[in-house]
Structure formats: structure tokens, C-alpha cells
Design a protein around this motif. Structure first.
Motif, PDB file in Angstrom:
ATOM      1  N   ASP A 158       0.820  -1.217   0.000  1.00  0.00           N
ATOM      2  CA  ASP A 158       0.000   0.000   0.000  1.00  0.00           C
ATOM      3  C   ASP A 158       0.853   1.266   0.000  1.00  0.00           C
ATOM      4  O   ASP A 158       0.353   2.346  -0.313  1.00  0.00           O
ATOM      5  N   PHE A 159       2.118   1.132   0.368  1.00  0.00           N
ATOM      6  CA  PHE A 159       3.018   2.287   0.386  1.00  0.00           C
ATOM      7  C   PHE A 159       3.604   2.529  -1.002  1.00  0.00           C
ATOM      8  O   PHE A 159       4.033   1.600  -1.681  1.00  0.00           O
ATOM      9  N   ASP A 160       3.586   3.777  -1.414  1.00  0.00           N
ATOM     10  CA  ASP A 160       4.319   4.207  -2.608  1.00  0.00           C
ATOM     11  C   ASP A 160       5.384   5.176  -2.107  1.00  0.00           C
ATOM     12  O   ASP A 160       5.145   6.383  -1.987  1.00  0.00           O
ATOM     13  N   PHE A 161       6.537   4.634  -1.756  1.00  0.00           N
ATOM     14  CA  PHE A 161       7.572   5.442  -1.125  1.00  0.00           C
ATOM     15  C   PHE A 161       8.144   6.498  -2.079  1.00  0.00           C
ATOM     16  O   PHE A 161       8.539   7.582  -1.641  1.00  0.00           O
ATOM     17  N   ALA A 162       8.159   6.190  -3.380  1.00  0.00           N
ATOM     18  CA  ALA A 162       8.692   7.151  -4.351  1.00  0.00           C
ATOM     19  C   ALA A 162       7.827   8.409  -4.405  1.00  0.00           C
ATOM     20  O   ALA A 162       8.341   9.525  -4.508  1.00  0.00           O
ATOM     21  N   ARG A 163       6.529   8.229  -4.341  1.00  0.00           N
ATOM     22  CA  ARG A 163       5.597   9.372  -4.400  1.00  0.00           C
ATOM     23  C   ARG A 163       5.192   9.861  -3.004  1.00  0.00           C
ATOM     24  O   ARG A 163       4.401  10.776  -2.866  1.00  0.00           O
ATOM     25  N   GLN A 164       5.720   9.204  -1.979  1.00  0.00           N
ATOM     26  CA  GLN A 164       5.448   9.573  -0.584  1.00  0.00           C
ATOM     27  C   GLN A 164       3.958   9.566  -0.249  1.00  0.00           C
ATOM     28  O   GLN A 164       3.429  10.510   0.334  1.00  0.00           O
ATOM     29  N   ASN A 165       3.279   8.472  -0.623  1.00  0.00           N
ATOM     30  CA  ASN A 165       1.882   8.367  -0.206  1.00  0.00           C
ATOM     31  C   ASN A 165       1.512   6.942   0.173  1.00  0.00           C
ATOM     32  O   ASN A 165       2.234   5.980  -0.127  1.00  0.00           O
ATOM     33  N   LEU A 166       0.377   6.835   0.838  1.00  0.00           N
ATOM     34  CA  LEU A 166      -0.140   5.559   1.330  1.00  0.00           C
ATOM     35  C   LEU A 166      -1.550   5.377   0.804  1.00  0.00           C
ATOM     36  O   LEU A 166      -2.416   6.240   1.001  1.00  0.00           O
ATOM     37  N   LYS A 167      -1.790   4.262   0.129  1.00  0.00           N
ATOM     38  CA  LYS A 167      -3.109   3.980  -0.445  1.00  0.00           C
ATOM     39  C   LYS A 167      -3.991   3.302   0.606  1.00  0.00           C
ATOM     40  O   LYS A 167      -3.621   2.284   1.186  1.00  0.00           O
ATOM     41  N   ILE A 168      -5.174   3.870   0.831  1.00  0.00           N
ATOM     42  CA  ILE A 168      -6.149   3.276   1.748  1.00  0.00           C
ATOM     43  C   ILE A 168      -7.341   2.808   0.920  1.00  0.00           C
ATOM     44  O   ILE A 168      -8.098   3.619   0.372  1.00  0.00           O
ATOM     45  N   ASP A 169      -7.515   1.515   0.792  1.00  0.00           N
ATOM     46  CA  ASP A 169      -8.637   0.988   0.000  1.00  0.00           C
ATOM     47  C   ASP A 169      -9.298  -0.217   0.672  1.00  0.00           C
ATOM     48  O   ASP A 169     -10.102  -0.915   0.048  1.00  0.00           O
TER      49      ASP A 169
END
Length: 306
Positions: A158-169
Motif C-alpha cells: 500500500d506504500f508508494d515510497f517514491a511518491r510519498q503516499n499511502l493507499k487506503i482501500d
């Protein structure tokens, strides 16, 4: 002549027909709780006997052991069913009209949110060098404002470390007998939450080599909200700050963002609220405080125009 159904019988049929599979399981459990209360408070009252007086007596009895906010929720559930009964002509008048909502005085609750220096004190006592633990869980909620079940449902992928975000689904249905992934609370709860660079570094190191599809904080054991709250309580005492709940960390996150000037719309999106009204109602006291500060700024600005 056929007898009219009992109040609790009608409510049970109504919630199964209109609410089952139409609301989230956790919400449906609240309707079931209301039904159990009706069975206790009005075991023999039939729909034909429902009058304003009868309904008020039920509310008053419920209010003897519950706070006003809980009484409001109970009233909202029962009234919804009775309004459908009125439309179907099962009852002739609205028994909930002008109902008076009472309730016992507020019990002493845990602190709703922490101030910025208190959050820093809490983060300072976290142990973040011994692999997965509840300290990382507390850190994640403090930095993102996730709901308890959302944080439990977070997986490494769920982590996209390159874009610095966390997906909550998704969430983790920790309350079910057989736990597992579950949908988010509502459609708006599906979102990407931006992360600061420190959190990115901490969780990129933590999740390295972990199974990408497995929840980070569920380690083959049943998770209880109370367990984490008791652990957080010990951390708060060690940090010498007010004791707060895990959900209070979510409130803290939102409060600090509002105080720092982040818009209500952005806070609502970050928290996964379905609309801004929810955010405004929850944080009304903070919004009013900020409006007062704005009014002071406006007056100072106008006074300077001479």
C-alpha cells in the motif's frame, strides 16, 4: 382481526429489509444493538399502541443509563423505522413528534486530542528499532489520522515510497469472529494519504522483506482495540502527557492540521470523511476558535486603513 406486530418485531424486520447489506457490517451491528434495547425496554408494546406518550416513556427509560448523544443515536434508528411504518399506514400518527431527548451527564472521557508538544513527547518515547510493534502503529495513526481498522489493514504494497503516499482501500475486520480484510467505511474513505519524508524512511525500512499482501500489524493473533488503547495509555504516562485513546490520535492529527491552517476540505479528504459537514461538526470548537482569530485579524487590518 389480526394483531399489529410488536415494536421490536417490526424494527427487526425493517432493519433486515432496509439495512442489511446496505450499510457496513459495523453500522448494522449498531442497529442490532438498538433492536436488543427495544426488546428490553418494550417487550410487549405493539405498533398499534405507539403514541407520543408511549414513545417518550421508552426514550426516558433508555436515557436513565445512557448519555444524550447515545440517546440521540437510538432515537434516530427507531424514528427511521417508525417513519416508514407511518408511510405504510401501519401507524396513524408520528409518535416521535416533539420527542424530548434526555440522558445522563457526560462521563469522564479520555482527552479527545493532544497539543503539538504533547504529540512530540509521545513520539519521543516510541521504540522504533525492534521490528514491527504497536509503537509503529501509533506512529502511523499520529502521522496520517487513519481509523483503527484502516491502519490494521495496511500492507507493505500500500506504500508508494517514491511518491510519498499511502493507499487506503480496505480495512481489517478485527471485530469479526474470523478476522480478515473488509471494505472501507464509505466510498470517500478510499484515498491516498500523503506522507512526510521521515515516515517514508521509517516504514520503508520496517516493511523491507515483508510479504507485500499481508497486513503489517496483524501477526497471526486476534487484535483487540482495548489492547492497543491500554498500551497507548502506558506510553502516555511514561511521556507524562494526558491519556488518550487510539481514536484520539486521529482527532489529534486533524486538530493539528486545522490549527496549522490546512483547509477543512483537505482535512476531510485526508480523514476519509464522506462530506465536509462531518468534519465541520466534529471539529466545530476548533473551527470557531480559528474564526475568532480571523475576526481579530480582520479588525486589525481594517483599523490600519486610515
Amino acid at each position: 382481526m389480526e394483531q399489529s406486530p410488536k415494536l421490536h418485531e417490526y424494527f427487526a424486520e425493517w432493519m433486515q429489509l432496509y439495512k442489511r447489506d446496505a450499510v457496513q457490517p459495523i453500522t448494522y451491528q449498531k442497529y442490532e444493538m438498538t433492536h436488543r434495547q427495544l426488546c428490553r425496554l418494550a417487550p410487549d408494546i405493539r405498533m398499534s399502541q405507539m403514541s407520543r406518550l408511549t414513545y417518550q416513556k421508552i426514550l426516558n427509560e433508555y436515557a436513565k443509563t445512557h448519555e444524550r448523544q447515545t440517546v440521540m443515536d437510538f432515537h434516530r434508528h427507531v424514528r427511521s423505522a417508525l417513519m416508514d411504518a407511518l408511510e405504510e399506514r401501519i401507524i396513524e400518527r408520528d409518535p416521535t413528534r416533539k420527542a424530548v431527548l434526555k440522558g445522563i451527564k457526560h462521563r469522564k472521557h479520555k482527552t479527545k486530542f493532544l497539543h503539538q508538544h504533547e504529540v512530540q513527547s509521545l513520539l519521543n518515547v516510541l521504540t522504533l528499532n525492534e521490528g514491527v510493534n504497536w509503537d509503529y502503529f501509533i506512529l502511523l495513526i499520529s502521522k496520517t489520522g487513519l481509523r483503527f481498522a484502516e491502519a490494521l489493514g495496511v500492507t507493505p504494497e500500500d506504500f508508494d515510497f517514491a511518491r510519498q503516499n499511502l493507499k487506503i482501500d480496505k480495512t481489517w475486520n478485527y471485530k469479526a469472529e474470523k478476522s480478515g480484510f473488509a471494505p472501507t467505511k464509505n466510498h470517500a474513505s478510499v484515498r491516498n494519504v500523503q506522507l512526510d519524508w521521515q515516515t517514508v524512511i521509517q516504514f520503508s525500512q520496517l516493511t523491507k522483506g515483508m510479504p507485500p499482501h499481508q497486513p503489517i500489524f496483524v501477526q497471526n493473533t486476534k487484535v483487540y482495540n482495548d489492547t492497543v488503547n491500554h498500551y497507548l495509555e502506558r506510553l502516555c504516562r511514561r511521556a507524562e502527557i494526558p491519556v488518550i485513546s487510539v481514536h484520539g490520535l486521529r482527532h489529534t492529527h486533524a486538530s493539528l492540521l486545522l490549527y496549522s491552517g490546512v483547509s477543512i476540505a483537505s482535512v476531510a479528504h485526508r480523514l476519509g470523511h464522506s462530506n465536509m459537514n462531518t468534519t465541520q461538526q466534529t471539529y466545530l470548537h476548533i473551527i470557531q476558535e480559528l474564526e475568532n482569530q480571523d475576526n481579530d485579524k480582520v479588525m486589525k487590518h481594517l483599523a490600519s486603513l486610515v
